[in-house]
Design a protein around this motif. Structure first.
Motif, PDB file in Angstrom:
ATOM      1  N   VAL A 285       0.560  -1.045   0.087  1.00 24.13           N
ATOM      2  CA  VAL A 285       0.192  -0.620   0.074  1.00 24.13           C
ATOM      3  C   VAL A 285       0.762   0.899  -0.346  1.00 24.13           C
ATOM      4  O   VAL A 285       0.446   2.186  -0.564  1.00 24.13           O
ATOM      5  CB  VAL A 285      -1.521   0.459   1.407  1.00 24.13           C
ATOM      6  CG1 VAL A 285      -1.368   1.449   1.371  1.00 24.13           C
ATOM      7  CG2 VAL A 285      -2.094  -1.342   0.797  1.00 24.13           C
ATOM      8  N   GLU A 286       1.909   1.397   0.855  1.00 30.40           N
ATOM      9  CA  GLU A 286       2.845   2.034   1.021  1.00 30.40           C
ATOM     10  C   GLU A 286       3.502   2.615  -0.407  1.00 30.40           C
ATOM     11  O   GLU A 286       3.781   4.135  -1.136  1.00 30.40           O
ATOM     12  CB  GLU A 286       3.885   2.135   1.658  1.00 30.40           C
ATOM     13  CG  GLU A 286       3.678   2.076   3.087  1.00 30.40           C
ATOM     14  CD  GLU A 286       4.641   2.176   3.906  1.00 30.40           C
ATOM     15  OE1 GLU A 286       5.314   2.352   5.017  1.00 30.40           O
ATOM     16  OE2 GLU A 286       5.776   1.067   3.909  1.00 30.40           O
TER      17      GLU A 286
ATOM     18  N   ARG B 109      -3.265  -0.300  -5.337  1.00 27.37           N
ATOM     19  CA  ARG B 109      -4.561  -0.241  -5.623  1.00 27.37           C
ATOM     20  C   ARG B 109      -4.954  -1.669  -4.455  1.00 27.37           C
ATOM     21  O   ARG B 109      -4.354  -2.666  -4.400  1.00 27.37           O
ATOM     22  CB  ARG B 109      -5.348  -0.547  -6.073  1.00 27.37           C
ATOM     23  CG  ARG B 109      -5.091   0.535  -7.012  1.00 27.37           C
ATOM     24  CD  ARG B 109      -6.425   0.599  -8.456  1.00 27.37           C
ATOM     25  NE  ARG B 109      -7.296   0.753  -8.543  1.00 27.37           N
ATOM     26  CZ  ARG B 109      -8.831   1.353  -7.952  1.00 27.37           C
ATOM     27  NH1 ARG B 109      -8.394   2.816  -7.701  1.00 27.37           N
ATOM     28  NH2 ARG B 109     -10.244   1.175  -7.568  1.00 27.37           N
ATOM     29  N   VAL B 110      -6.207  -1.709  -3.595  1.00 24.72           N
ATOM     30  CA  VAL B 110      -6.388  -2.941  -3.319  1.00 24.72           C
ATOM     31  C   VAL B 110      -8.350  -3.102  -3.528  1.00 24.72           C
ATOM     32  O   VAL B 110      -9.000  -2.687  -3.720  1.00 24.72           O
ATOM     33  CB  VAL B 110      -6.579  -2.834  -1.867  1.00 24.72           C
ATOM     34  CG1 VAL B 110      -5.488  -2.273  -1.352  1.00 24.72           C
ATOM     35  CG2 VAL B 110      -7.352  -1.488  -0.935  1.00 24.72           C
ATOM     36  N   SER B 111      -8.666  -4.890  -3.400  1.00 30.04           N
ATOM     37  CA  SER B 111      -9.876  -5.635  -3.234  1.00 30.04           C
ATOM     38  C   SER B 111     -10.483  -6.740  -1.839  1.00 30.04           C
ATOM     39  O   SER B 111      -8.894  -6.525  -1.177  1.00 30.04           O
ATOM     40  CB  SER B 111      -9.923  -6.365  -4.248  1.00 30.04           C
ATOM     41  OG  SER B 111     -10.938  -7.042  -4.090  1.00 30.04           O
ATOM     42  N   PHE B 112     -11.498  -5.494  -1.381  1.00 27.98           N
ATOM     43  CA  PHE B 112     -11.065  -6.060   0.259  1.00 27.98           C
ATOM     44  C   PHE B 112     -12.735  -6.869   0.190  1.00 27.98           C
ATOM     45  O   PHE B 112     -13.599  -6.572  -0.535  1.00 27.98           O
ATOM     46  CB  PHE B 112     -11.114  -4.852   1.111  1.00 27.98           C
ATOM     47  CG  PHE B 112     -11.332  -5.633   1.931  1.00 27.98           C
ATOM     48  CD1 PHE B 112     -10.719  -6.857   3.084  1.00 27.98           C
ATOM     49  CD2 PHE B 112     -12.763  -5.345   3.337  1.00 27.98           C
ATOM     50  CE1 PHE B 112     -10.908  -7.059   4.977  1.00 27.98           C
ATOM     51  CE2 PHE B 112     -12.703  -5.671   5.245  1.00 27.98           C
ATOM     52  CZ  PHE B 112     -11.680  -6.065   5.084  1.00 27.98           C
TER      53      PHE B 112
ATOM     54  N   GLY C 231     -10.542  -0.560  -3.904  1.00 24.01           N
ATOM     55  CA  GLY C 231     -10.455   1.408  -4.207  1.00 24.01           C
ATOM     56  C   GLY C 231      -9.178   1.678  -3.767  1.00 24.01           C
ATOM     57  O   GLY C 231      -7.818   0.333  -4.282  1.00 24.01           O
ATOM     58  N   THR C 232      -8.311   2.619  -3.177  1.00 25.68           N
ATOM     59  CA  THR C 232      -7.310   3.203  -2.987  1.00 25.68           C
ATOM     60  C   THR C 232      -7.479   2.964  -1.780  1.00 25.68           C
ATOM     61  O   THR C 232      -7.813   2.904  -0.649  1.00 25.68           O
ATOM     62  CB  THR C 232      -6.744   4.524  -3.331  1.00 25.68           C
ATOM     63  OG1 THR C 232      -7.986   5.588  -3.068  1.00 25.68           O
ATOM     64  CG2 THR C 232      -7.653   4.440  -4.896  1.00 25.68           C
ATOM     65  N   ALA C 233      -5.966   2.811  -1.060  1.00 27.09           N
ATOM     66  CA  ALA C 233      -5.795   2.517   0.724  1.00 27.09           C
ATOM     67  C   ALA C 233      -4.007   3.734   0.754  1.00 27.09           C
ATOM     68  O   ALA C 233      -3.669   4.002  -0.360  1.00 27.09           O
ATOM     69  CB  ALA C 233      -5.706   0.877   0.545  1.00 27.09           C
TER      70      ALA C 233
ATOM     71  N   ILE D 281      -8.732   1.767   3.408  1.00 23.73           N
ATOM     72  CA  ILE D 281      -9.276   1.344   2.414  1.00 23.73           C
ATOM     73  C   ILE D 281     -10.689   2.731   1.727  1.00 23.73           C
ATOM     74  O   ILE D 281     -11.418   3.122   2.548  1.00 23.73           O
ATOM     75  CB  ILE D 281     -10.032   0.457   1.720  1.00 23.73           C
ATOM     76  CG1 ILE D 281      -8.930  -1.054   2.370  1.00 23.73           C
ATOM     77  CG2 ILE D 281     -10.271  -0.011   0.792  1.00 23.73           C
ATOM     78  CD1 ILE D 281     -10.024  -2.260   2.712  1.00 23.73           C
ATOM     79  N   HIS D 282     -10.496   3.419   0.768  1.00 22.86           N
ATOM     80  CA  HIS D 282     -11.326   4.537   0.253  1.00 22.86           C
ATOM     81  C   HIS D 282     -11.746   3.735  -0.786  1.00 22.86           C
ATOM     82  O   HIS D 282     -11.130   4.110  -1.728  1.00 22.86           O
ATOM     83  CB  HIS D 282     -10.717   5.310  -0.220  1.00 22.86           C
ATOM     84  CG  HIS D 282     -10.183   6.016   1.403  1.00 22.86           C
ATOM     85  ND1 HIS D 282     -10.234   7.440   2.094  1.00 22.86           N
ATOM     86  CD2 HIS D 282      -8.523   6.245   1.672  1.00 22.86           C
ATOM     87  CE1 HIS D 282      -9.042   7.320   2.168  1.00 22.86           C
ATOM     88  NE2 HIS D 282      -8.174   7.315   2.277  1.00 22.86           N
ATOM     89  N   PRO D 283     -13.500   3.083  -0.594  1.00 25.95           N
ATOM     90  CA  PRO D 283     -13.650   2.405  -1.629  1.00 25.95           C
ATOM     91  C   PRO D 283     -14.199   3.827  -3.016  1.00 25.95           C
ATOM     92  O   PRO D 283     -14.894   4.503  -2.860  1.00 25.95           O
ATOM     93  CB  PRO D 283     -15.512   2.106  -0.514  1.00 25.95           C
ATOM     94  CG  PRO D 283     -14.978   2.415   0.541  1.00 25.95           C
ATOM     95  CD  PRO D 283     -13.974   3.348   0.671  1.00 25.95           C
TER      96      PRO D 283
END
Length: 132
Positions: free
Chosen positions: A59-60, A64-67, A87-89, A109-111
């Protein structure tokens, strides 16, 4: 983005999710994590050694992420329900973690896309929405 009341209730009950991140060299990583849903619709991911974890470093580096949080409700009839948040994290330090013994470094996390299924009562109901 905000969650529907049914999605909020589901997220409050489920307790464990899986966070997927991607390293700078393209390696996907996916781990079970605890979480907290904040009033503004962001999600905080915590851990005991978060600062040194691969997911935190990914993330640093800009991943991007999926949760995903899901549950198998029953086999007969087959009923599943869940939610995927894409979203972004951001990797943050000196923040209140989701659970007190965890380190004060978190992933927030920012969806920008929410996909849910089985949340509104039917095992095949499916919704998908994107941030405007």
């Amino acid at each position: 983005m905000t969650f529907t009341s049914n999605e909020q209730r589901f997220l409050a009950e489920a307790g464990i999710g899986r966070l997927a991140t991607v390293s700078p060299d393209g390696v996907v990583q996916n781990n079970p994590t605890s979480y907290r849903v904040n009033a503004d619709g962001t999600i905080d991911i915590g851990g005991m050694r978060m600062r040194t974890s691969r997911k935190y470093r990914n993330v640093e580096a800009g991943s991007r992420v999926s949760f995903v949080v899901d549950q198998q409700v029953s086999l007969e009839p087959y009923v599943i329900r869940g939610i995927e948040i894409r979203g972004t994290a951001e990797a943050l330090e000196d923040q209140e973690p989701p659970f007190p013994p965890q380190e004060r470094s978190i992933i927030r996390i920012h969806p920008d896309r929410i996909i849910s299924w089985g949340i509104d009562g039917g095992s095949f109901d499916f919704t998908s929405r994107r941030a405007e």
